[in-house]
Design an enzyme around this catalytic site. Sequence first.
Site, short mmCIF file in Angstrom:
data_model
loop_
_atom_site.label_atom_id
_atom_site.label_comp_id
_atom_site.label_asym_id
_atom_site.label_seq_id
_atom_site.Cartn_x
_atom_site.Cartn_y
_atom_site.Cartn_z
N ARG A 90 0.82 -1.22 0.00
CA ARG A 90 0.00 0.00 0.00
C ARG A 90 0.85 1.26 0.00
O ARG A 90 0.49 2.27 0.61
CB ARG A 90 -0.93 0.04 1.22
CG ARG A 90 -2.03 -0.99 1.21
CD ARG A 90 -3.22 -0.51 0.40
NE ARG A 90 -4.19 -1.57 0.26
CZ ARG A 90 -5.30 -1.66 0.98
NH1 ARG A 90 -5.59 -0.76 1.87
NH2 ARG A 90 -6.12 -2.66 0.78
N ARG A 100 -3.62 6.66 0.66
CA ARG A 100 -4.16 7.85 1.32
C ARG A 100 -3.20 8.56 2.26
O ARG A 100 -3.47 9.68 2.67
CB ARG A 100 -5.44 7.47 2.07
CG ARG A 100 -6.60 7.26 1.13
CD ARG A 100 -7.71 6.51 1.81
NE ARG A 100 -7.25 5.16 2.13
CZ ARG A 100 -7.99 4.23 2.73
NH1 ARG A 100 -9.21 4.52 3.09
NH2 ARG A 100 -7.51 3.04 2.96
N ARG A 147 -7.86 11.66 -5.30
CA ARG A 147 -9.06 10.96 -4.83
C ARG A 147 -10.22 11.92 -4.55
O ARG A 147 -11.38 11.50 -4.51
CB ARG A 147 -8.74 10.13 -3.58
CG ARG A 147 -8.22 8.76 -3.88
CD ARG A 147 -9.29 7.78 -4.35
NE ARG A 147 -10.03 7.21 -3.23
CZ ARG A 147 -11.30 7.43 -3.00
NH1 ARG A 147 -12.00 8.22 -3.78
NH2 ARG A 147 -11.89 6.86 -1.97
N ASP A 158 -6.36 -3.39 -7.37
CA ASP A 158 -6.88 -3.99 -6.15
C ASP A 158 -7.14 -5.47 -6.37
O ASP A 158 -7.48 -5.87 -7.49
CB ASP A 158 -8.17 -3.30 -5.70
CG ASP A 158 -8.49 -3.63 -4.26
OD1 ASP A 158 -8.04 -2.92 -3.37
OD2 ASP A 158 -9.17 -4.67 -4.03
N TYR A 203 -14.19 -12.49 0.55
CA TYR A 203 -14.96 -11.28 0.22
C TYR A 203 -16.22 -11.64 -0.55
O TYR A 203 -17.29 -11.08 -0.31
CB TYR A 203 -14.11 -10.30 -0.60
CG TYR A 203 -13.13 -9.53 0.24
CD1 TYR A 203 -13.54 -8.44 1.00
CD2 TYR A 203 -11.80 -9.89 0.30
CE1 TYR A 203 -12.65 -7.74 1.79
CE2 TYR A 203 -10.89 -9.19 1.09
CZ TYR A 203 -11.32 -8.12 1.83
OH TYR A 203 -10.44 -7.43 2.61
O1 CP3 Z 1 0.11 -1.90 -2.41
C1 CP3 Z 1 -0.17 -1.02 -3.24
O2 CP3 Z 1 0.22 0.17 -3.14
C2 CP3 Z 1 -0.92 -1.41 -4.50
C3 CP3 Z 1 -2.29 -1.20 -4.44
C4 CP3 Z 1 -3.18 -2.12 -3.63
C5 CP3 Z 1 -4.42 -1.70 -3.12
N1 CP3 Z 1 -5.06 -2.77 -2.57
C6 CP3 Z 1 -4.94 -0.33 -3.22
C7 CP3 Z 1 -6.10 0.06 -2.41
C8 CP3 Z 1 -3.04 -3.46 -3.30
C9 CP3 Z 1 -1.86 -4.40 -3.54
C10 CP3 Z 1 -4.24 -3.87 -2.65
C11 CP3 Z 1 -4.48 -5.25 -2.19
C12 CP3 Z 1 -5.67 -5.51 -1.39
N2 CP3 Z 1 -6.93 -5.00 -1.52
C13 CP3 Z 1 -5.71 -6.48 -0.37
C14 CP3 Z 1 -4.55 -7.35 0.03
C15 CP3 Z 1 -3.59 -6.60 0.86
C16 CP3 Z 1 -4.12 -6.28 2.20
O3 CP3 Z 1 -4.15 -5.07 2.53
O4 CP3 Z 1 -4.44 -7.21 2.93
C17 CP3 Z 1 -7.01 -6.49 0.15
C18 CP3 Z 1 -7.51 -7.37 1.27
C19 CP3 Z 1 -7.78 -5.57 -0.60
C20 CP3 Z 1 -9.22 -5.27 -0.45
C21 CP3 Z 1 -9.47 -3.86 -0.15
N3 CP3 Z 1 -9.28 -2.83 -1.02
C22 CP3 Z 1 -10.00 -3.32 1.05
C23 CP3 Z 1 -10.33 -4.13 2.28
C24 CP3 Z 1 -10.10 -1.95 0.86
C25 CP3 Z 1 -10.71 -0.94 1.79
C26 CP3 Z 1 -9.92 -0.76 3.01
C27 CP3 Z 1 -9.25 0.54 3.00
O5 CP3 Z 1 -8.02 0.58 3.23
O6 CP3 Z 1 -9.96 1.54 2.80
C28 CP3 Z 1 -9.61 -1.64 -0.43
C29 CP3 Z 1 -9.50 -0.30 -1.03
C30 CP3 Z 1 -8.13 0.11 -1.44
N4 CP3 Z 1 -7.26 -0.65 -2.18
C31 CP3 Z 1 -7.53 1.37 -1.19
C32 CP3 Z 1 -6.26 1.35 -1.80
C33 CP3 Z 1 -5.24 2.46 -1.86
C34 CP3 Z 1 -8.17 2.54 -0.49
C35 CP3 Z 1 -9.01 3.20 -1.52
C36 CP3 Z 1 -9.27 4.65 -1.27
O7 CP3 Z 1 -10.25 4.95 -0.59
O8 CP3 Z 1 -8.51 5.48 -1.79
#
Ligand code: CP3
Length: 339
Positions: free
Chosen positions: A23, A27, A36, A71, A148
């Site tokens: 990540r 944000r 965003r 994602d 999910y």
């Molecule tokens: O790592 C990186 O920088 C690459 C981008 C990336 C995202 N999600 C961007 C994202 C990667 C590799 C993921 C993987 C991901 N997504 C996982 C596995 C890794 C982990 O964290 O366990 C999972 C379980 C998800 C599912 C997911 N996507 C959730 C649960 C959420 C919401 C939670 C949150 O943090 O708000 C997301 C949204 C998400 N994916 C965001 C980002 C930057 C936040 C989106 C936003 O509001 O800008």
Amino acid sequence: MHDRFLRACRREPVDVTPVWFMRQAGRYMAEYRALRAKRTMLEICKTPELALEVTLQPLRLGMDAAILFADILLPLEPMGASFEFAKGEGPVIHEPIRTRADVDRLRVCDPEEGLGYVLDALRLIRRELDGKTPVIGFAGAPFTIASYMIEGGKSSSYQLTKKMMWSEPELWGDLMRKVSEVVRLFLRAQVKAGAQAVQLFDSWVGSLSVEDYCAHVQPHVRHILADAMTLGVPVIHFGTGTSTLLEAQRDAGGTVIGVDWRIPLDLAWSRIGFDKAVQGNLDPLLLLAPPELAVERTRAVLRAAAGRPGHIFNLGHGIVPETPVDTVRAVIDAVHEGI
Ligand code: CP3
């Protein structure tokens, strides 16, 4: 040295320990928040030029690898399970997958068709970074994606997921096979589009006992990883809460095994075997601690790695949005400075 990340994955000598963060785009960065404010998360993912822009944003902090901005849930849509990122709630799957009819309805999509925008983003990123910073592609692992799909969003107990796994093992197997096939094809397509390493995110698999992991998950992960390992790029196999599962995960495959902070890195590595590379394992919340403490704990991780070949420094899980950018930079500098 632009290839220290790839060299460490292969357990070759490196000048300094490579570092990147899960990540790392997101944000906690003002540039990301500014974008965003105008675009949704899915719009960014689906617009290759924006995905490129966001992927590049953190690199000025000195990371040794870029990770494609996307994602793990993106494949749900072309499979026929639409979802959204709801404000404050995380992902919401519109019609959760719970019955035989639901599973039969899911499509094994061709990634070039259903996820072409991710592959286009990767091609742009690779062109932009070629010879500078390696780019990591990724996919979710079948258990984490299925959780999910079944729960309908984030869960803390995985009740419905485990219930299906135990009560309807045939249905579970069919769901896992469909998701695994999509993941396998998607990873292949990403490498073809230019990914120089791939990471399989099994973020929630630590909720399982070793027995259930081995019976209901490991065969599917093994199938995906065996195929990915033929693609000629390092394959990172990641999970959290996996202190009890490390040997089983290693046996499932991967060039590099991800380790979270709940177990000391040296203990984890000795169990995985020093003949494999490892990635980890700072607690991501340490980036909220006083920077001196974050740096001290960073050095402790480096000491646990003890200069053995094959350590990639990372967090045990993703950066949280409240993280100060300066602490991220301080930790990266400390990793490069070494012990
Ligand atoms: O790592 C990186 O920088 C690459 C981008 C990336 C995202 N999600 C961007 C994202 C990667 C590799 C993921 C993987 C991901 N997504 C996982 C596995 C890794 C982990 O964290 O366990 C999972 C379980 C998800 C599912 C997911 N996507 C959730 C649960 C959420 C919401 C939670 C949150 O943090 O708000 C997301 C949204 C998400 N994916 C965001 C980002 C930057 C936040 C989106 C936003 O509001 O800008």
